[in-house]
Structure formats: C-alpha cells, structure tokens
Design a protein around this motif. Sequence first.
Motif: not given
Length: 468
Positions: A282-300
């Motif tokens: 993608g783009r605009n992730f930035g030069p320094a590491a941020g956060r990447a998260v998987l969000q589970f919202r249904h079906g647990r």
Amino acid sequence: MRTATPIRLVVPVLALACATFCSGVLAAPPPNPKADALVADLSKATTLDQVAQAFRRANLSQAELQQLKPRLEGPIGNKIQQLIRRQKPGRMASLQAARERELRLFETKKQQYLAKVEQARTQGDRQAAAALSRARSAAQHAPPAGRLVMKAPPRPTPEPTGATITSVMPDPAVIGQRLTIAGSGFGASRGTAQLLVGPRDRFPCDVLSWSNTQVVVTAPLAAEPLVRAGRQPGYIWIKLAGRDAGPFQAIDVAPDPARLTPVITGATPSSLRAMQTFLIEGRNFGPAAGRAVLQFRHGRASGQSVPDLDVELQIEEWRDTYIYARLRWEADVRDSQPVILAVTNDLGQTGTRTLEFVQEKVQYRLTRGLDRVHCDIWDNDDDEPSWVCWAGNKNTQAFSWGECRGGTVVDYGLTTLDDGGISSGCRYVDRPNGIRWSGSVEVWADLFSWVDCEVWMVVEAVRGHECR
C-alpha cells in the motif's frame, strides 16, 4: 362268591393302567420335524459355521428351543462349547488385526491432511518472499518518507518587480491541493511558482492558471515527506515570466490527512494463515514501524458470546509502501472467515482492509465403548455363553461426546473389540453428523453368542484445542 373277587379287582387295575397310558400318550409333545432335523444336523456338525447354519435352517421359536433343550444336553452341548472355545483365539487375532488396520488408515489420512496444510503454508511463505523482493526493488526508486520538524526556510531575496501578493488561500497550503494566489502585477504571460519548505528545499508547483491578478497552482506532492509531522513554515514564491524574480509570501504548509492515512492495496498471499509470513502492500505506512493488527469480529467460540479480538502481527520489515509481517498466533475461531487488517502509521493514522483468514484444523479420533451384549445365561468362569443359553439379547445404546471449538464430524464407524458364537453384531441407529456428536447403536447377540463393540468418529477441529 370267591370266584367273583378277582374279576372285580382286575377291572379297576386295567382302568387305571389305561388311564395312565392314555394320559401319557396325550401329554407327549407332538413330533417336530424341524427339531429332529436340527438335532441330526448338530450331531454331524464339525465347525461352528455348520452349527450356525443348522440353527438358521431350523428357524425354531424360543418356545421350540426350550422344548428341545433336553435333547441338546450332553454330547451336543459339549461339542458346541468346544467349537466356541476353539474359535475364540483366531477370532480375537482377526479382530485385533482389523482394528490395527483401521487405526493405520486414520493415521495415514491425518498425516496426509497435515501435509496438505503445511504445503499451503509453505507456498504462502514463498509467495510472500517473492512479493517482498518486488516491493523492495520498487521502494528503491521512491522518494523517502520522512518525519522532520524544520526551521523556516531562508527568506527569498526581494527584487523590485512591481508585483505584490495580497493573499494566499487556503492558509495553510495543503499538499496536493489547489492554492490560489491573489495580488497584482503578475503580468499576462505565465511565469513559474515555487514552494519553499525546509532549509534548502524548493519544490516547483504546477501552474493551473495565470492572470495579472491571480495565479492558481497545486501544492507539490514532492514536499509531502517534509510536512508529515504536521504544519511547517514556508514561502510561496512567484517568478514573473522571463525573470528569476517576483513577489513571495510566508505561509504555513500542512499535510493532507487523507494522503497520510495508510492505504492497504493488498496482501500476499491473499489468504492469511496462522504461523505464516505475508506482505502487506500500500502507501502512507510511514518511515517508522507502527502497528499492524488483525481484528476478529465474528465467529469465535461457537454458541458463546465472546468479546472481539485484536491480534498484533510480528513486524519483520516496515517501509512506507509495504510491511512484511508474521502471524504467530493460533486463532481461536471456528472456521475460516473475513478479518479486518488495520495498519496504524507513525502519525497515528489508521487504514483498514478486509482480508480472508484461513483457519487450520487437525483431525481427532474419538472413541466410546458400548456395553457388552450376550445371551441370557452366562458362564462367568469361561467368559462365554453356556450351552443352555437360548434367548437372544438386543438393545439400543446411546453415546455422546463433549464438543471442542470448531469441530465437525467428518467420519464415523463401529469397531468390534470381541465377539464369538453363532450370531452377533452392532449397527448404527442414529449417526453423528456435523456438529452433533451423539447417536445410538443397536447391539445384539443370539444363540451361543456375545459381542463387545466400540463407537468411533473423526472430527476436524481447531489446531491446538483438545477434543474429547
């Protein structure tokens, strides 16, 4: 008179004898050709199969068998017992071999399933590595994204041109958007415009229109890395046609929030698996590491109300246009499902995209023993039916298992652990199916028979969860 006495005595005796004989004749059971044929066949039988065939041909009722019981005592009954004892070792060996074949078949299928899962994960890792190589190559030719806090650029050297700037709108100027410069003396011929940001950087602006009193330009995208931190001081400088001089004005330059929001264009592989690397592009992730998260919202957890779940990815490499990450978590979800990938950059801006999470499962083999069934009289010493056992026994036995999250029945069956005699068996009446882990089995043992059966089923369930 004495001669009459013997005559009177003989008559009652004859009458009593006649009555006794006649009653005996009348009380004797009627002849039964089927029973006679059964006794004859059993006398000649030398194997238990021949004994079984003889009983099946005779097809006697329980009442007829009870009447026949005295005739089968002694040699015939002893012979049947000997045949049963002789059959038992070989039969047990045969049942054990069949059970071992069944277990080997299950283990083979299980290993094939796991190999298929591992192959898919390995293929995904290869795809991600190839995509990472392409992304690195493309990033080498892209301008760096920076987060700098800078001083105001040096003020341009003023030169008398007769032109003045009265206003610049909007203020602050927003990167990538139109900038209207109003004033006088710009001339009818189109000149140039520059945006000054930072101590040395000058960025040419695209001129959209030019008149003596108004110039419309676009704030250059090339200046975006210098304003990622927020509003920065700068200048807008108009150079008149044919000259390297013109009016200028101090302004603030601000980033476009929409352009600084991370945009996820895709992921490789497109289906995410636990314990697998993947590339987020993608783009605009930035030069320094941020956060990447998987969000589970249904079906647990099935049938339960559980909170939503956010699973943070392990970042292997972070660039403005790609993120290389690994999911090191065994997801507690029932099935494959859509998940939300949320990327937050160093400026706190978050972009999202819906991806597909593939839940990996393994196979479990679950077993339940059933009650042993035999005919009505049992010889506990020899653990086999006695020769006086006539009545068959049949009953229906229910079974059930506790479920585990994400489990589905994929196979089921019956295994005979022990049997013997003439006729016995077990069969399903109500079969397990899908997420219903229960059912019932009919078990029976007829003449001279016994049976011990086991119910089993195979479920596919979430990796790492105990099923029982």
